[in-house]
Design a protein around this motif. Structure first.
Motif, PDB file in Angstrom:
ATOM      1  N   SER A   1      -4.800 -11.351   3.798  1.00 21.73           N
ATOM      2  CA  SER A   1      -5.407 -10.912   2.537  1.00 21.73           C
ATOM      3  C   SER A   1      -6.303  -9.709   2.794  1.00 21.73           C
ATOM      4  CB  SER A   1      -6.228 -12.048   1.918  1.00 21.73           C
ATOM      5  OG  SER A   1      -5.435 -13.199   1.734  1.00 21.73           O
ATOM      6  N   VAL A   2      -5.999  -8.600   2.113  1.00 22.34           N
ATOM      7  CA  VAL A   2      -6.701  -7.345   2.336  1.00 22.34           C
ATOM      8  C   VAL A   2      -7.008  -6.705   0.983  1.00 22.34           C
ATOM      9  CG1 VAL A   2      -6.567  -5.060   3.414  1.00 22.34           C
ATOM     10  CG2 VAL A   2      -5.473  -7.009   4.519  1.00 22.34           C
ATOM     11  N   LEU A   3      -8.215  -6.152   0.866  1.00 27.23           N
ATOM     12  CA  LEU A   3      -8.573  -5.350  -0.298  1.00 27.23           C
ATOM     13  C   LEU A   3      -8.547  -3.885   0.115  1.00 27.23           C
ATOM     14  CD1 LEU A   3      -9.674  -5.130  -3.246  1.00 27.23           C
ATOM     15  CD2 LEU A   3     -11.977  -5.131  -2.223  1.00 27.23           C
ATOM     16  N   MET A   4      -7.751  -3.081  -0.587  1.00 30.52           N
ATOM     17  CA  MET A   4      -7.658  -1.646  -0.332  1.00 30.52           C
ATOM     18  C   MET A   4      -8.146  -0.915  -1.574  1.00 30.52           C
ATOM     19  SD  MET A   4      -3.926  -1.699   1.584  1.00 30.52           S
ATOM     20  CE  MET A   4      -3.272  -2.897   0.398  1.00 30.52           C
ATOM     21  N   GLN A   5      -9.091  -0.017  -1.411  1.00 32.27           N
ATOM     22  CA  GLN A   5      -9.699   0.701  -2.534  1.00 32.27           C
ATOM     23  C   GLN A   5      -9.491   2.197  -2.351  1.00 32.27           C
ATOM     24  OE1 GLN A   5     -13.523  -1.562  -1.729  1.00 32.27           O
ATOM     25  NE2 GLN A   5     -13.593  -1.479  -3.972  1.00 32.27           N
ATOM     26  N   HIS A   6      -8.906   2.817  -3.378  1.00 28.23           N
ATOM     27  CA  HIS A   6      -8.539   4.229  -3.263  1.00 28.23           C
ATOM     28  C   HIS A   6      -8.360   4.803  -4.661  1.00 28.23           C
ATOM     29  CE1 HIS A   6      -6.795   7.862  -1.614  1.00 28.23           C
ATOM     30  NE2 HIS A   6      -5.626   7.646  -2.211  1.00 28.23           N
ATOM     31  N   ARG A   7      -8.941   5.981  -4.910  1.00 26.68           N
ATOM     32  CA  ARG A   7      -8.790   6.702  -6.176  1.00 26.68           C
ATOM     33  C   ARG A   7      -9.117   5.818  -7.396  1.00 26.68           C
ATOM     34  NH1 ARG A   7      -5.927  11.660  -6.915  1.00 26.68           N
ATOM     35  NH2 ARG A   7      -6.112  12.803  -4.958  1.00 26.68           N
TER      36      ARG A   7
ATOM     37  N   PRO B   1      -3.287 -12.355  -1.567  1.00 19.65           N
ATOM     38  CA  PRO B   1      -4.553 -13.090  -1.621  1.00 19.65           C
ATOM     39  C   PRO B   1      -4.369 -14.599  -1.442  1.00 19.65           C
ATOM     40  CG  PRO B   1      -3.846 -12.486  -3.829  1.00 19.65           C
ATOM     41  CD  PRO B   1      -2.890 -11.815  -2.890  1.00 19.65           C
ATOM     42  N   VAL B   2      -5.134 -15.181  -0.525  1.00 19.48           N
ATOM     43  CA  VAL B   2      -5.121 -16.627  -0.283  1.00 19.48           C
ATOM     44  C   VAL B   2      -6.564 -17.105  -0.180  1.00 19.48           C
ATOM     45  CG1 VAL B   2      -4.424 -18.491   1.264  1.00 19.48           C
ATOM     46  CG2 VAL B   2      -2.902 -16.539   0.915  1.00 19.48           C
ATOM     47  N   TYR B   3      -6.987 -17.903  -1.170  1.00 19.92           N
ATOM     48  CA  TYR B   3      -8.337 -18.467  -1.169  1.00 19.92           C
ATOM     49  C   TYR B   3      -8.340 -19.989  -1.044  1.00 19.92           C
ATOM     50  CZ  TYR B   3     -10.911 -14.166  -2.041  1.00 19.92           C
ATOM     51  OH  TYR B   3     -11.482 -12.929  -1.901  1.00 19.92           O
ATOM     52  N   SER B   4      -7.179 -20.618  -0.974  1.00 22.51           N
ATOM     53  CA  SER B   4      -7.114 -22.075  -0.861  1.00 22.51           C
ATOM     54  C   SER B   4      -7.590 -22.540   0.508  1.00 22.51           C
ATOM     55  CB  SER B   4      -5.685 -22.557  -1.101  1.00 22.51           C
ATOM     56  OG  SER B   4      -5.317 -22.380  -2.454  1.00 22.51           O
TER      57      SER B   4
ATOM     58  N   ASP C   1      -7.146  -4.253  -9.947  1.00 20.13           N
ATOM     59  CA  ASP C   1      -6.204  -3.454 -10.730  1.00 20.13           C
ATOM     60  C   ASP C   1      -4.756  -3.719 -10.340  1.00 20.13           C
ATOM     61  OD1 ASP C   1      -8.261  -1.720 -12.092  1.00 20.13           O
ATOM     62  OD2 ASP C   1      -8.698  -1.235 -10.004  1.00 20.13           O
ATOM     63  N   VAL C   2      -4.518  -3.967  -9.040  1.00 18.62           N
ATOM     64  CA  VAL C   2      -3.157  -4.112  -8.515  1.00 18.62           C
ATOM     65  C   VAL C   2      -3.139  -5.280  -7.533  1.00 18.62           C
ATOM     66  CG1 VAL C   2      -1.269  -2.994  -7.264  1.00 18.62           C
ATOM     67  CG2 VAL C   2      -2.779  -1.629  -8.727  1.00 18.62           C
ATOM     68  N   ILE C   3      -2.111  -6.108  -7.625  1.00 17.02           N
ATOM     69  CA  ILE C   3      -1.877  -7.183  -6.656  1.00 17.02           C
ATOM     70  C   ILE C   3      -0.475  -7.001  -6.098  1.00 17.02           C
ATOM     71  CG2 ILE C   3      -1.672  -9.677  -6.307  1.00 17.02           C
ATOM     72  CD1 ILE C   3      -3.509 -10.004  -8.784  1.00 17.02           C
ATOM     73  N   VAL C   4      -0.342  -6.978  -4.773  1.00 14.26           N
ATOM     74  CA  VAL C   4       0.981  -6.939  -4.153  1.00 14.26           C
ATOM     75  C   VAL C   4       1.188  -8.231  -3.368  1.00 14.26           C
ATOM     76  CG1 VAL C   4       1.164  -4.436  -4.073  1.00 14.26           C
ATOM     77  CG2 VAL C   4       0.105  -5.620  -2.150  1.00 14.26           C
ATOM     78  N   LEU C   5       2.396  -8.790  -3.495  1.00 10.24           N
ATOM     79  CA  LEU C   5       2.747 -10.057  -2.864  1.00 10.24           C
ATOM     80  C   LEU C   5       4.003  -9.840  -2.038  1.00 10.24           C
ATOM     81  CD1 LEU C   5       2.180 -12.209  -6.050  1.00 10.24           C
ATOM     82  CD2 LEU C   5       0.685 -12.139  -4.056  1.00 10.24           C
ATOM     83  N   SER C   6       3.883  -9.985  -0.726  1.00  4.65           N
ATOM     84  CA  SER C   6       4.975  -9.589   0.162  1.00  4.65           C
ATOM     85  C   SER C   6       6.136 -10.580   0.163  1.00  4.65           C
ATOM     86  CB  SER C   6       4.452  -9.403   1.586  1.00  4.65           C
ATOM     87  OG  SER C   6       3.922 -10.617   2.100  1.00  4.65           O
ATOM     88  N   HIS C   7       5.851 -11.885   0.037  1.00  6.45           N
ATOM     89  CA  HIS C   7       6.918 -12.884   0.015  1.00  6.45           C
ATOM     90  C   HIS C   7       6.311 -14.223  -0.376  1.00  6.45           C
ATOM     91  CE1 HIS C   7       5.144 -13.346   3.972  1.00  6.45           C
ATOM     92  NE2 HIS C   7       5.807 -14.461   4.187  1.00  6.45           N
ATOM     93  N   ASN C   8       7.161 -15.240  -0.529  1.00  5.99           N
ATOM     94  CA  ASN C   8       6.684 -16.465  -1.165  1.00  5.99           C
ATOM     95  C   ASN C   8       6.288 -17.580  -0.212  1.00  5.99           C
ATOM     96  OD1 ASN C   8       9.119 -17.561  -0.310  1.00  5.99           O
ATOM     97  ND2 ASN C   8       9.937 -17.952  -2.347  1.00  5.99           N
ATOM     98  N   HIS C   9       6.028 -17.310   1.065  1.00  7.82           N
ATOM     99  CA  HIS C   9       5.485 -18.345   1.939  1.00  7.82           C
ATOM    100  C   HIS C   9       4.045 -18.682   1.531  1.00  7.82           C
ATOM    101  CE1 HIS C   9       8.520 -17.391   5.399  1.00  7.82           C
ATOM    102  NE2 HIS C   9       9.029 -18.171   4.453  1.00  7.82           N
TER     103      HIS C   9
ATOM    104  N   ASP D   1       1.226 -18.992   2.974  1.00  6.91           N
ATOM    105  CA  ASP D   1       0.073 -18.250   3.483  1.00  6.91           C
ATOM    106  C   ASP D   1       0.032 -16.815   2.966  1.00  6.91           C
ATOM    107  OD1 ASP D   1       2.405 -17.889   5.098  1.00  6.91           O
ATOM    108  OD2 ASP D   1       1.189 -17.015   6.696  1.00  6.91           O
ATOM    109  N   HIS D   2       0.924 -16.488   2.018  1.00  7.58           N
ATOM    110  CA  HIS D   2       0.935 -15.168   1.386  1.00  7.58           C
ATOM    111  C   HIS D   2       1.025 -15.251  -0.137  1.00  7.58           C
ATOM    112  CE1 HIS D   2       1.654 -12.888   5.203  1.00  7.58           C
ATOM    113  NE2 HIS D   2       2.090 -14.086   5.569  1.00  7.58           N
ATOM    114  N   PHE D   3       1.642 -16.290  -0.641  1.00  2.93           N
ATOM    115  CA  PHE D   3       1.909 -16.450  -2.075  1.00  2.93           C
ATOM    116  C   PHE D   3       1.279 -17.783  -2.487  1.00  2.93           C
ATOM    117  CE2 PHE D   3       5.082 -14.664  -5.196  1.00  2.93           C
ATOM    118  CZ  PHE D   3       4.851 -15.553  -6.246  1.00  2.93           C
ATOM    119  N   ASP D   4      -0.018 -17.755  -2.732  1.00  2.00           N
ATOM    120  CA  ASP D   4      -0.810 -18.963  -2.943  1.00  2.00           C
ATOM    121  C   ASP D   4      -1.040 -19.163  -4.439  1.00  2.00           C
ATOM    122  OD1 ASP D   4      -2.531 -21.155  -2.322  1.00  2.00           O
ATOM    123  OD2 ASP D   4      -4.259 -19.836  -2.589  1.00  2.00           O
ATOM    124  N   MET D   5      -0.313 -20.106  -5.032  1.00  2.00           N
ATOM    125  CA  MET D   5      -0.361 -20.258  -6.478  1.00  2.00           C
ATOM    126  C   MET D   5      -1.746 -20.621  -7.019  1.00  2.00           C
ATOM    127  SD  MET D   5       2.378 -19.191  -7.760  1.00  2.00           S
ATOM    128  CE  MET D   5       1.832 -19.582  -9.412  1.00  2.00           C
TER     129      MET D   5
END
Length: 377
Positions: free
Chosen positions: A116-122, A130-133, A161-169, A171-175
């Motif tokens: 989980s990474v926050l990238m801030q630009h422009r 994002p995984v907070y569980s 503003d933007v969320i990107v989700l790489s795949h549905n495992h 530890d990456h796609f936490d409902m």
């Protein structure tokens, strides 16, 4: 047999049943991440993608290019019965980080935890995987437990503003996390692989883009995101293996491209990305979950392979991710960042350009050297 003895036997039997159930849950949760089994559909990939055949889609299932053989359930059992995992310890919470607004050419990156990474630009706040569980597993309540608190508390997140989700495992796609995000920022732009959109729309996101490899989505402020191929897989249930697409993301702007790789094994995809976009200003690359190599080499890069990928990308600044939060595999808790730094030192690369931050660690990524042209094809 006396009533007390019968009661004792019943209690012992119940204990054994409970132990077996917990063991099955634990193995299955690991299997999700290692791509050999799935235990939870619950709306994810319930409606697998259907579309035209391509070089990575046969009409029903996706695959890497070239295809990667999958580990078998027998491989999983062999690993689980012979593994000697390192003991992990819980880490204390650090001082909560409250990110500022970032405008213009600045690129500010904050490592939250795991991938989980926050990238801030422009003026854009971009949140990746994002995984907070408390657990990387079903409902956020089962599976590998968290050993490190998030570096940015959920309530301290800036406007997303933007969320990107790489795949549905898990530890990456936490409902559970995605539901919370949708309640707070339903108008966030969500970008993910083909077939992953239904559960995101169901929880309330209004702007969901399901992307194929090399497909771009315009964002705002002259920034766009392009889905790029990675060598991984998807799965939530045994019957929907590779029914949805996995990918990384290249963000393009007048200030140079940057990459969030998500999860991947080593391969030629990084050279392809370099050829299409030019040198990366920044790349977030996975460095953990790599032991034992005989089992994990098809799914995750080692720390040394991550440095190989960075060099193939001509990346000017590199952040190691995917380590230290959930014990998924057998390497030591603190091995990935140590081996990452050792590899950088051994190759004579600038240590300050290759970082593995603590959760909450911030990095103002330097601007690219002048005169480097980046072309999007």
């Amino acid at each position: 047999m006396s009533a007390s003895r019968r009661y004792s036997r019943v209690r012992q039997t119940l204990r054994w049943i409970a132990a077996i159930v917990l063991a099955v849950i634990a193995i299955a949760a690991v299997a999700i991440e290692t791509g050999t089994l799935g235990t939870e559909g619950w709306g994810i990939a319930a409606h697998p993608y259907r579309g035209p055949v391509s070089d990575h889609f046969d009409g029903a299932r996706f695959h890497t290019v070239p295809p990667t053989p999958r580990n078998t359930f027998g491989d999983l059992l062999q690993w689980q019965t012979h593994r000697t995992p390192d003991r992990w310890i819980d880490q204390p919470a650090l001082t909560p980080n409250v990110p500022p607004q970032v405008d213009g050419a600045r690129l500010r990156v904050t490592f939250i935890n795991h991938a989980s990474v926050l990238m801030q630009h422009r003026g854009l706040n971009i949140l990746a995987d994002p995984v907070y569980s408390e657990h990387a597993g079903p409902f956020g309540r089962f599976g590998p437990i968290r050993h490190t608190p998030p570096g940015i508390p959920f309530d301290a997140l800036p406007r997303i503003d933007v969320i990107v989700l790489s795949h549905n495992h898990y530890d990456h796609f936490d409902m559970p996390t995605l539901k919370r995000l949708a309640r707070r920022w339903p108008d966030a732009i969500v970008v993910t692989g083909l077939g992953n959109g239904a559960p995101l729309r169901a929880v309330g996101f209004r702007h969901v883009h399901e992307t194929d490899w090399w497909q771009s989505v315009p964002l705002r402020n002259d920034v766009a995101v392009t889905a790029v191929p990675m060598r991984h897989w998807s799965e939530r249930m045994p019957w929907n293996v590779n029914a949805t697409l996995w990918e990384g993301f290249v963000f393009t702007s007048p200030d140079g491209p940057f990459l969030f790789a998500g999860d991947t094994s080593a391969g030629g995809q990084f050279m392809q990305i370099r050829q299409r976009f030019g040198p990366m200003r920044f790349a977030a690359l996975p460095i953990g979950a790599y032991e034992p190599r005989w089992f994990m080499k098809r799914s995750h890069m080692s720390a040394e392979e991550a440095v190989d990928a960075a060099q193939a990308l001509d990346a000017e600044s590199v952040l190691g991710i995917h380590f230290g939060t959930f014990r998924l595999t057998d390497e030591g808790q603190f091995d990935p960042p140590r081996l990452f730094a050792q590899t950088v030192h051994r190759r004579g690369l600038p240590a300050d350009a290759f970082r593995a931050l603590q959760p909450g660690g911030e990095w103002d990524v330097p601007a690219e050297p002048p005169g480097i042209a980046h072309t999007v094809h």
